[in-house]
Design an enzyme around this catalytic site. Structure first.
Site, mmCIF file in Angstrom:
data_model
loop_
_atom_site.group_PDB
_atom_site.id
_atom_site.type_symbol
_atom_site.label_atom_id
_atom_site.label_comp_id
_atom_site.label_asym_id
_atom_site.label_seq_id
_atom_site.Cartn_x
_atom_site.Cartn_y
_atom_site.Cartn_z
ATOM 1 N N SER A 179 14.434 30.607 -63.651
ATOM 2 C CA SER A 179 15.524 30.497 -61.357
ATOM 3 C C SER A 179 15.775 32.162 -61.742
ATOM 4 O O SER A 179 16.860 31.936 -62.532
ATOM 5 C CB SER A 179 17.148 29.317 -61.507
ATOM 6 N N HIS A 192 10.968 29.840 -59.798
ATOM 7 C CA HIS A 192 11.612 28.827 -59.908
ATOM 8 C C HIS A 192 12.239 29.474 -58.497
ATOM 9 O O HIS A 192 13.242 30.178 -59.271
ATOM 10 C CB HIS A 192 12.540 27.918 -60.164
ATOM 11 N N ASP A 220 15.198 29.621 -55.689
ATOM 12 C CA ASP A 220 15.905 28.792 -54.443
ATOM 13 C C ASP A 220 16.202 29.246 -52.988
ATOM 14 O O ASP A 220 16.875 29.857 -52.763
ATOM 15 C CB ASP A 220 17.472 28.345 -55.822
ATOM 16 N N MET A 248 18.414 28.082 -49.621
ATOM 17 C CA MET A 248 19.373 27.611 -49.337
ATOM 18 C C MET A 248 19.836 28.491 -48.056
ATOM 19 O O MET A 248 19.774 29.507 -47.781
ATOM 20 C CB MET A 248 20.525 27.952 -50.356
ATOM 21 N N HIS A 286 12.296 25.896 -54.139
ATOM 22 C CA HIS A 286 12.969 24.255 -53.637
ATOM 23 C C HIS A 286 13.186 24.614 -52.951
ATOM 24 O O HIS A 286 14.855 25.777 -52.647
ATOM 25 C CB HIS A 286 13.343 24.436 -55.278
ATOM 26 N N MET A 302 16.208 24.163 -50.298
ATOM 27 C CA MET A 302 17.477 23.459 -49.988
ATOM 28 C C MET A 302 17.899 23.457 -48.490
ATOM 29 O O MET A 302 18.605 24.063 -48.911
ATOM 30 C CB MET A 302 18.749 23.829 -51.029
ATOM 31 N N MET A 349 17.505 16.098 -59.807
ATOM 32 C CA MET A 349 18.982 17.699 -59.342
ATOM 33 C C MET A 349 19.766 16.632 -60.786
ATOM 34 O O MET A 349 20.406 15.174 -60.439
ATOM 35 C CB MET A 349 19.738 17.574 -57.942
ATOM 36 N N ASP A 388 16.700 20.316 -62.980
ATOM 37 C CA ASP A 388 17.249 21.222 -62.293
ATOM 38 C C ASP A 388 19.144 21.420 -62.153
ATOM 39 O O ASP A 388 19.509 21.201 -61.306
ATOM 40 C CB ASP A 388 16.867 21.528 -61.314
HETATM 41 C C1 DX5 Z 1 20.896 24.785 -57.786
HETATM 42 C C2 DX5 Z 1 19.518 25.375 -58.090
HETATM 43 C C3 DX5 Z 1 19.335 25.540 -59.196
HETATM 44 C C4 DX5 Z 1 19.766 27.118 -59.752
HETATM 45 C C5 DX5 Z 1 20.287 26.729 -61.425
HETATM 46 O O1 DX5 Z 1 21.672 24.779 -56.902
HETATM 47 O O2 DX5 Z 1 18.337 24.741 -57.297
HETATM 48 O O3 DX5 Z 1 17.807 25.801 -59.481
HETATM 49 O O4 DX5 Z 1 19.578 28.172 -60.098
HETATM 50 O O5 DX5 Z 1 21.276 27.130 -62.070
HETATM 51 P P1 DX5 Z 1 21.704 26.856 -63.857
HETATM 52 O O6 DX5 Z 1 19.871 26.478 -64.674
HETATM 53 O O7 DX5 Z 1 22.343 28.067 -64.046
HETATM 54 O O8 DX5 Z 1 22.193 25.610 -63.573
HETATM 55 ZN ZN ZN Z 2 16.511 24.700 -57.609
#
Ligand code: DX5
Ligand code: ZN
Length: 233
Positions: free
Chosen positions: A17, A42, A44, A46, A75, A77, A148, A187
């Site tokens: 990620s 991956h 993320d 947000m 992903h 969010m 999750m 994740d």
């Molecule tokens: C969390 C994200 C993850 C994050 C995971 O909200 O969706 O993808 O990057 O990070 P680690 O592996 O450090 O928990």
């Molecule tokens: Zn994620």
């Protein structure tokens, strides 16, 4: 279609990620993941509303797409993923995962349908507190179910085993008894020990932020994670 799109859900894949990458040199970090043997990345996204953090949007997805041919797993969010969908499709991602808990201008079913109609793969994500029941109406139209394993928003949190592993195993059993073929992704808080636990409960796509970009030797880190996930209890 990207060649990775044909991988069966029985295959274990570690997805670094980029949330945990060094953003001052994102291109180099993407190439580091590629050189370390990553097959998918991956990403993320947000929005500061659906989750309590803001990361990046379609321009970063496009920038990363510009420096790699790896399969990009985005992903979202965010609320109103349907409103922003075309921008992420145009950015060149190969998969878009949306959340069952988020708000939509149209509907979740229509949003998933639009992702597939654009030739992408699609995923549906469940927060730790959300029961599997919430996903059941959509399982026939997804390529991956993301269970999750932390409350989304931040990297570096602890794996919520008790809250999420029974749901993951139930999703695997539901899939297998109903002739469905979606991948199962986890994740959050995935390290070699938790990778093994998640894989034994059915996960085959393991998102790893801190545990992949953190160590100086990413090749060794990815190998250790995959080995842990493939080894029986
Ligand atoms: C969390 C994200 C993850 C994050 C995971 O909200 O969706 O993808 O990057 O990070 P680690 O592996 O450090 O928990
Ligand atoms: Zn994620």
């Amino acid at each position: 279609m990207h060649p990775e799109s044909h991988t069966p859900p029985s295959e274990i894949i570690i997805l670094p990620s980029v949330l945990a990458a060094d953003w001052s040199c994102m291109g180099d970090e993407v190439r580091r993941a590629e050189a370390a043997g990553a097959r998918r990345l991956h990403l993320d996204v947000m929005d500061g509303a659906f989750v309590d953090n803001i990361s990046f949007g379609p321009n970063m997805v496009k920038t990363i797409r510009g420096v790699t041919d790896l399969y990009l797993d985005t992903h979202l969010m965010i609320h109103r993923a349907d409103h922003y969908l075309q921008r992420f499709i145009d950015a060149g991602t190969h998969n878009i995962t949306v959340h069952v808990e988020a708000h939509y201008d149209t509907s979740l079913a229509e949003t998933l349908g639009r992702i597939r109609a654009a030739g992408l793969q699609c995923g549906l994500a469940l927060n730790p507190a959300t029961p599997l029941d919430a996903a059941l109406p959509y399982l026939h139209q997804i390529d991956l179910l993301l269970v999750m394993t932390v409350v989304p928003g931040f990297g570096g949190q602890s794996f919520m085993e008790k809250e999420t592993m029974p749901k993951l195993a139930a999703a695997r059993d539901y899939r297998d008894t109903h002739g469905l073929h979606f991948h199962l992704q986890v994740d959050g808080g995935i390290y070699p020990d938790t990778a093994g636990i998640a894989a034994r409960h059915g996960a085959n796509l393991l998102v790893c932020g801190t545990s992949s970009f953190g160590p100086p030797d990413m090749t060794a880190a990815l190998h250790e994670l995959a080995t842990a996930a493939r080894s029986p209890a």
